[in-house]
Write a protein that holds these residues in place. Sequence first.
Motif, PDB file in Angstrom:
ATOM      1  N   CYS A 105      -4.555  -7.074  -1.170  1.00  0.00           N
ATOM      2  CA  CYS A 105      -4.040  -5.755  -0.800  1.00  0.00           C
ATOM      3  C   CYS A 105      -5.169  -4.726  -0.778  1.00  0.00           C
ATOM      4  O   CYS A 105      -5.318  -3.963   0.180  1.00  0.00           O
ATOM      5  CB  CYS A 105      -2.948  -5.333  -1.793  1.00  0.00           C
ATOM      6  SG  CYS A 105      -2.236  -3.712  -1.458  1.00  0.00           S
ATOM      7  N   GLU A 106      -6.000  -4.732  -1.814  1.00  0.00           N
ATOM      8  CA  GLU A 106      -7.069  -3.739  -1.920  1.00  0.00           C
ATOM      9  C   GLU A 106      -8.144  -3.928  -0.853  1.00  0.00           C
ATOM     10  O   GLU A 106      -8.840  -2.967  -0.502  1.00  0.00           O
ATOM     11  CB  GLU A 106      -7.676  -3.793  -3.316  1.00  0.00           C
ATOM     12  CG  GLU A 106      -6.709  -3.259  -4.380  1.00  0.00           C
ATOM     13  CD  GLU A 106      -7.278  -3.357  -5.784  1.00  0.00           C
ATOM     14  OE1 GLU A 106      -8.318  -4.042  -5.961  1.00  0.00           O
ATOM     15  OE2 GLU A 106      -6.677  -2.751  -6.699  1.00  0.00           O
ATOM     16  N   CYS A 127      -2.887   0.297  -3.990  1.00  0.00           N
ATOM     17  CA  CYS A 127      -1.962  -0.826  -4.033  1.00  0.00           C
ATOM     18  C   CYS A 127      -1.052  -0.716  -5.249  1.00  0.00           C
ATOM     19  O   CYS A 127      -1.471  -0.258  -6.321  1.00  0.00           O
ATOM     20  CB  CYS A 127      -2.727  -2.139  -4.076  1.00  0.00           C
ATOM     21  SG  CYS A 127      -3.610  -2.494  -2.537  1.00  0.00           S
ATOM     22  N   GLN A 179      -3.120  -8.549  -5.505  1.00  0.00           N
ATOM     23  CA  GLN A 179      -3.665  -7.202  -5.524  1.00  0.00           C
ATOM     24  C   GLN A 179      -5.028  -7.159  -4.834  1.00  0.00           C
ATOM     25  O   GLN A 179      -5.343  -6.196  -4.125  1.00  0.00           O
ATOM     26  CB  GLN A 179      -3.786  -6.698  -6.961  1.00  0.00           C
ATOM     27  CG  GLN A 179      -4.250  -5.255  -7.052  1.00  0.00           C
ATOM     28  CD  GLN A 179      -4.067  -4.656  -8.428  1.00  0.00           C
ATOM     29  OE1 GLN A 179      -3.532  -5.292  -9.324  1.00  0.00           O
ATOM     30  NE2 GLN A 179      -4.520  -3.430  -8.610  1.00  0.00           N
ATOM     31  N   VAL A 221       0.843  -1.194   0.000  1.00  0.00           N
ATOM     32  CA  VAL A 221       0.000   0.000   0.000  1.00  0.00           C
ATOM     33  C   VAL A 221       0.876   1.241   0.000  1.00  0.00           C
ATOM     34  O   VAL A 221       1.841   1.344   0.780  1.00  0.00           O
ATOM     35  CB  VAL A 221      -0.939   0.010   1.224  1.00  0.00           C
ATOM     36  CG1 VAL A 221      -1.792   1.280   1.219  1.00  0.00           C
ATOM     37  CG2 VAL A 221      -1.822  -1.221   1.235  1.00  0.00           C
TER      38      VAL A 221
END
Length: 343
Positions: free
Chosen positions: A37-38, A53, A34, A4
Amino acid sequence: MFEVVVTACIALASEGGEPACRDMLLANYEAPTQAECEAQLPELSKAYEEPRCAPVGPALEMTEIAQGVFAHLGRIEEPDTDNRGDVANLGFIVGQDSVAVIDTGSARWIGETLWRAIRQQTDKPVSHVILTHMHPDHVLGTDAFSTTAAQVASHAALPRALADRQANYAESLTRLIGPTFIGSTAPKPDITVPPDTPMQIDLGGRTLTLHAWPVAHTGNDLTVLDEATGTLFTGDLVFHTHTPALDGSVLGWLDVLDQLQKWEVSRIVPGHGGPVLDWPQGAEDQRRYLETLRDDTRAAIARGTRLGEAVTTIAESEADKWQLFEAYNPRNATVAFTELEWE
């Protein structure tokens, strides 16, 4: 892997007030995909503007110098836009439960790449960031660890000394390294160590001993000894190749060296140069320089030489033995003269 980041901007006077920006890492929010992460972004958006991200960025180059002990060799240069302030040695030590960082560099971007280097070796949490002294090339990357649970440790005298100088440090490094300094702030230690009262940190089956020293290189020098491997991080109490920089007491520095050179350790990591030196012989070049600085200064004072003239000759016999001599020796001579003229 994804991480991030957020975008931070400042207006640089050298660019006519136009904003300069860079992406800053939010450490401890990495994810293998991803999508994972998001999934963290809604919560993070409560504290940060438009987090997003991105693929994991570059990591700082590190060398494993003993089992679980890693060191980075900073350049023997003055900070500039080419080296972006990467001019000091840094390190980290991995225990069974957690990791300790020793110094963080001149700017947040260096601390971010140091975090990534740690993540290449272990997923254990960083529990401590240990600062060896106040100089900006060793401490101004600490904010990169602000999104972790790490506690910042230092000499008891560092917070006041750094508070008195942080504005000048920030102005100087903004001018020297430009937009790569964005996001860098002075750290505020959570743990402080008083002189001559060692403190121990347990990383899980691995003990680090922190020793705060009387006035020497600065008024807030701290060493870190990894008891498991006998590796001592000296900070700038030891220089190698790079001309020593005196910001404290030449007599005090020699006294501290006397004590340190009696320690039985396997190796040291100096603040500059190396990055690994044998001990105690690793400090002999610096000892010779400091003794020359002391003796030449005393001789100039005894002759009645004025400071302005004395700084051009003090320790000149050392000129061909060190890098950055012209940048640092006149300053050292000034500090030594000011100290010793009152003996």
